[in-house]
Design a protein around this motif. Structure first.
Motif, mmCIF file in Angstrom:
data_model
loop_
_atom_site.group_PDB
_atom_site.id
_atom_site.type_symbol
_atom_site.label_atom_id
_atom_site.label_comp_id
_atom_site.label_asym_id
_atom_site.label_seq_id
_atom_site.Cartn_x
_atom_site.Cartn_y
_atom_site.Cartn_z
ATOM 1 N N TYR A 186 0.832 -1.209 -0.043
ATOM 2 C CA TYR A 186 0.042 0.049 0.047
ATOM 3 C C TYR A 186 0.665 1.439 -0.069
ATOM 4 C CZ TYR A 186 -3.876 -2.959 1.378
ATOM 5 O OH TYR A 186 -4.831 -4.057 1.492
ATOM 6 N N GLN A 187 0.113 2.272 -0.817
ATOM 7 C CA GLN A 187 0.679 3.664 -0.404
ATOM 8 C C GLN A 187 0.143 4.286 0.497
ATOM 9 O OE1 GLN A 187 0.694 6.044 -4.089
ATOM 10 N NE2 GLN A 187 2.448 4.959 -4.747
ATOM 11 N N LYS A 188 -1.248 4.002 0.667
ATOM 12 C CA LYS A 188 -2.101 4.386 1.745
ATOM 13 C C LYS A 188 -2.905 3.215 1.945
ATOM 14 C CE LYS A 188 -3.643 8.241 -0.604
ATOM 15 N NZ LYS A 188 -4.625 8.954 -1.025
ATOM 16 N N GLU A 240 -4.334 10.739 6.751
ATOM 17 C CA GLU A 240 -5.348 11.339 6.002
ATOM 18 C C GLU A 240 -6.525 11.016 6.347
ATOM 19 O OE1 GLU A 240 -4.599 10.708 1.574
ATOM 20 O OE2 GLU A 240 -2.726 11.900 1.812
ATOM 21 N N ASP A 300 -3.311 2.378 -3.863
ATOM 22 C CA ASP A 300 -3.354 3.573 -3.239
ATOM 23 C C ASP A 300 -4.946 3.852 -3.038
ATOM 24 O OD1 ASP A 300 -2.875 6.196 -2.510
ATOM 25 O OD2 ASP A 300 -3.111 7.070 -4.701
ATOM 26 N N ASP A 301 -5.260 4.082 -2.006
ATOM 27 C CA ASP A 301 -6.797 4.311 -1.703
ATOM 28 C C ASP A 301 -7.413 2.983 -1.961
ATOM 29 O OD1 ASP A 301 -9.223 5.283 -0.844
ATOM 30 O OD2 ASP A 301 -8.803 7.291 -1.773
ATOM 31 N N VAL A 354 -0.795 7.016 5.664
ATOM 32 C CA VAL A 354 -0.035 6.931 4.369
ATOM 33 C C VAL A 354 1.387 6.380 4.746
ATOM 34 C CG1 VAL A 354 1.193 8.604 2.894
ATOM 35 C CG2 VAL A 354 -1.148 9.078 3.493
ATOM 36 N N TRP A 397 5.239 8.181 9.352
ATOM 37 C CA TRP A 397 3.804 7.821 8.919
ATOM 38 C C TRP A 397 3.014 9.142 8.829
ATOM 39 C CZ3 TRP A 397 1.600 2.629 10.983
ATOM 40 C CH2 TRP A 397 2.508 1.582 10.686
ATOM 41 N N LYS A 398 1.762 9.111 7.959
ATOM 42 C CA LYS A 398 1.082 10.356 7.904
ATOM 43 C C LYS A 398 -0.403 9.859 8.133
ATOM 44 C CE LYS A 398 3.685 12.825 5.051
ATOM 45 N NZ LYS A 398 3.968 12.588 3.591
ATOM 46 N N GLN A 419 -10.188 7.060 8.295
ATOM 47 C CA GLN A 419 -8.870 7.411 8.112
ATOM 48 C C GLN A 419 -8.112 6.539 7.161
ATOM 49 O OE1 GLN A 419 -7.353 7.198 11.928
ATOM 50 N NE2 GLN A 419 -7.424 9.533 12.412
ATOM 51 N N PHE A 420 -7.152 7.397 6.646
ATOM 52 C CA PHE A 420 -5.957 6.346 5.848
ATOM 53 C C PHE A 420 -4.687 6.696 6.321
ATOM 54 C CE2 PHE A 420 -9.198 6.129 2.577
ATOM 55 C CZ PHE A 420 -9.085 4.754 1.953
#
Lengths: 234, 574
Positions: free
Chosen positions: A157-159, A192, B535-536, A202, A189-190, A199-200
């Motif tokens: 995953y990216q997010k 979003e 992504d997502d 990142v 980590w972030k 929430q996601f």
């Protein structure tokens, strides 16, 4: 019988040997079996790990099955699970006779390994909860599996949705908030806010979830190859 | 004139080595005379003259001999003390060439004459006993050990050894290796022979373990003998001999020095041109391959690969100087990597060697190893089919190899993609056909009702391998979809694959895990032909691009250009 060990590797002339050195010098010496068994326990109590030492012990068990302690074997396997994503668990199983693998505690460990190998973390944590006696005896077990889960998530995953992360590392609610906070300060980590879906998280970029980061390894030329043209360049 | 040095100098004991061999030459005269009547068509002189032309025996003579002597010889049976003139001549010359360090002639006699004589005179019987030939070679202790090593090798290849012979062969290897390890051997032997020693040593160990594991129909006598000689082919002994050869030869340090330009080993193919001996060094070198093989037989793939680490298999080396060693090295390297899930490494090396065999096969047609080469060739195609089914990196496979593969396994590989019961049956079939002959190294319990356990080790490795295949069963489905999309949503893919979204997420993670191996330094290496990231809730597909190696290309061109410029400089313009 060719078991003589009068010469030792020149790199290893210290007076006292660590167990790893003992293994390097005596890979096929049945006399070091007790040392290796103690070392398994030491790896557990002081949260160290040596695949080579453990494989060496399993090898000696393979040669002299009557000396095998299934308790030690089980501990080795738990440590091997904690070494995921490395294939250590299978490497150990290759050396353990099938009739031993039939024992209940080994079956459980194999099920746990199967869940980890196939990314089924929810089932893994459920099963692990049922066999506390096996895994709780090993300090650092949860953290090790959590970092494997995070490793796998970062490859993928990216997010990642918060719920997916929570399930994979088996942390929820306030503890998860705290965990995320730590990861934000320590590992970049972030968080979003998704569009209405919660929430996601990142995850930091790496060459596997951000293909453009992949270094072109073919660009490098080893020095040995360059030396071939030194006379020409000179 | 021959130098009167013995073949080695005893370093540890003062005992006269030839004392160990008191040849009790007491030939049974009557049988001797009877055999002598079979006028053998080879005289010592002929042996000498044919030797110069590479021992190309006349086929007609061979037939002639069979016609005359065949039936009679069978009546007479095997007399270990009878030494035909051709054998006498063989040992005398071989001994002389060894003493003169004439590697070329030794190699000719070892590779050609020994095979020819075996084919003609000893098709179904062993060679004459060592005691019968010893006095032709000054009772030389080392030569006798070498002779017996060949004697047993011939016996294993053509007849089935008895337990007593297996034990005797072990004792002979012990004596031979002790001499190499503790004496100063004064010989230069062909790499082929030294490789065969290590190879045969490991083979006989494997064969012994298989033999011992078949307990069901052992006679009481055999069991008593097994108990009495429990050190024979003991796994510790075998491993420690190989390890001792590696250590004592300092081969790891030699290879390390060579990298720094301080020593030559590979450049001279391991031979010593300064009057020294290559025996210990090269035996040590091949023992690393021997260790790899033993560890693979035991299912210890990690340790096996570690033993091979000092040899850089991306380059030519002494291991490629002998075809048998080259194949054994790559076969086991590839197999170990397959079991470690490092499919790309396995594919790359299988591809290289299969191409090499394809191109050079014809030169080995007359070699005694030819059949073995063909068998390993077929096995490696089967392993390549397995690797490519689990990790379809077809781009890594050269066109010739690929077309051979399609011819042999094309249809099976399509069925292996399906992951139904039939597909598992094919994985099972190919693995069973191509895997090493796994062994159980421990001695049997002699007390219980005697059971066969010779299949145990194989069954365990097969089961664990199929377990791995099962874990990867959904991946080929994912791969198929990823290949046709550049982006696809999780929901859509879940729908196509007929699973719910959480299940799809686990499948995608499995894909990532199984296609990303951990290399020997702990680094993550991608084996994926098609990769992706999420992504997502979108899956983004990454096509892997073939890596172009410009560096090597430029290096080659620079060298070439330099050559051309040099050539041009030499031309004087009038």
């Amino acid at each position: 019988m060719g078991r003589e060990r009068e010469t030792q590797n020149p790199q290893q002339q210290q007076v006292s040997f660590t167990v790893e050195q003992l293994v390097a010098v005596n890979p096929y010496n049945p006399d070091i079996l007790p040392d290796l068994e103690n070392y398994v326990n030491e790896q557990i109590s002081s949260q160290k790990y040596s695949l080579d030492a453990n494989l060496c012990l399993l090898r000696l068990y393979q040669f002299e099955p009557e000396r095998m302690s299934t308790q030690i074997v089980a501990r080795i396997l738990v440590k091997a699970l904690m070494a995921m994503p490395a294939p250590d668990f299978s490497l150990c199983l290759f050396l353990i006779p099938e009739r031993v693998q039939m024992e209940e505690k080994f079956k459980t460990l194999m099920v746990l390994s199967h869940y980890l190998e196939t990314g089924r973390f929810r089932q893994f944590w459920d099963e692990a909860a049922k066999s506390r006696n096996i895994v709780e005896a090993v300090p650092g077990f949860e953290q090790a599996i959590q970092s494997y889960a995070i490793h796998l998530l970062s490859l993928t995953y990216q997010k990642v949705p918060r719920s997916v992360l929570a399930e994979a590392i088996n942390i929820e609610g306030l503890s998860l908030d705290k965990f995320l906070e730590q990861q934000m300060t320590n590992c970049g980590w972030k968080i979003e806010q998704g569009h209405g879906k919660g929430q996601f998280i990142v995850l930091p970029s790496n060459e596997f979830n951000h293909p453009q980061l992949k270094k072109n390894t073919a660009d490098g030329i080893p020095l040995e190859h360059i030396t071939r043209i030194f006379p020409i360049l000179g | 004139m021959l130098s009167q040095q013995p073949l080695y100098v005893e370093a540890q004991t003062s005992k006269n080595p030839t004392d160990l061999l008191c040849p009790s030459l007491n030939p049974n005269l009557s049988s001797h005379t009877r055999l002598a009547q079979l006028t053998l068509p080879i005289c010592p002189l002929l042996l000498c003259s044919t030797m110069a032309t590479g021992y190309d025996y006349d086929d007609a003579t061979a037939v002639n001999y069979d016609d005359q002597g065949g039936p009679q010889r069978q009546d007479l049976g095997y007399d270990p003390n009878f030494v035909p003139d051709s054998v006498k001549s063989f040992v005398v010359h071989l001994y002389r060439h060894i003493r003169e360090k004439n590697v070329y002639e030794i190699h000719q006699m070892y590779e050609t004459s020994f095979q020819t004589l075996s084919e003609r005179l000893f098709k179904e019987t062993p060679w004459p006993s060592v005691d019968a030939v010893a006095h032709y070679v000054d009772n030389d202790h080392v030569f006798c050990l070498l002779y017996r090593e060949m004697w047993f090798r011939h016996l294993y290849a053509r007849l089935s050894p008895t337990l007593k012979q297996r034990i005797d062969s072990w004792d002979n290897y012990c004596s031979l290796f002790q001499v190499v390890l503790h004496g100063v051997v004064n010989m230069q032997l062909p790499n082929q022979w030294l490789w065969d020693m290590v190879d045969e040593f490991v083979y006989q160990f494997q064969s012994f373990c298989q033999y011992r594991a078949k307990m069901k129909n052992k006679t009481e006598q055999e069991i008593a003998l097994l108990r009495q000689h429990d050190q024979a082919w003991n796994v510790y002994g075998v491993l420690n001999f190989l390890q001792a050869l590696v250590e004592k030869s300092m081969i790891i340090q030699i290879l390390e020095h060579e990298k720094q330009g301080l020593e030559q080993f590979t450049a001279t193919d391991g031979y010593d041109y300064n009057g020294g001996s290559n025996v210990l060094k090269v035996l040590g070198y091949f023992s690393m391959v021997g260790l790899l093989r033993v560890h693979c037989l035991l299912g210890d793939y990690h340790t096996g690969l570690k033993c091979l680490l000092p040899i850089d298999i991306s380059q030519q080396g002494v291991y490629t100087s002998v075809i048998g060693s080259h194949i054994t090295t790559i076969y086991h390297y590839g197999f170990a990597n397959l079991m470690l899930r490092r499919y790309v490494d396995a594919i790359r090396e299988f591809n290289k060697i299969l191409l090499y065999i394809y191109k050079t096969k014809q030169y080995h047609q007359k070699s005694p190893q030819y059949e073995q080469i063909l068998k390993k060739n077929e096995q490696m195609y089967a392993l390549l089919a397995i690797c490519l089914s689990l990790c379809p990196q077809v781009k890594l496979v050269e066109e010739t190899v690929n077309s051979q593969l399609r011819e042999k396994y094309g249809e099976k590989m399509i069925r292996m993609q399906r992951y139904d019961d039939e597909a598992f049956a094919i994985y099972d079939e190919l693995f069973s056909y191509a895997c090493p002959k796994f062994i159980t190294p421990s001695a049997p319990s002699f007390e219980e009702p005697l059971i066969n356990y010779n299949q145990d080790a194989y069954r365990l490795q097969l089961k664990l391998f199929l377990y791995e295949v099962k874990q990867q069963q959904l991946l080929s489905g994912v791969r198929t979809f990823l290949k046709v999309y550049s982006t696809i949503s999780l929901a859509k893919l879940a729908n196509y694959m007929e699973v719910d979204e959480p299940t799809l997420r686990t499948i995608l993670m499995t894909y990532k895990h199984k296609t990303h191996a951990v290399d020997s330094e702990g680094k993550i290496i991608s084996n994926a032909d098609v990769d992706f990231y999420i992504d997502d809730d979108m899956i983004h597909v990454i096509e892997s691009k073939p890596l172009k190696r410009y560096g090597d290309y430029f290096l080659r061109q620079i060298v070439k250009l330099e050559g051309v410029i040099n050539d041009m400089d030499r031309i004087k313009l009038e």
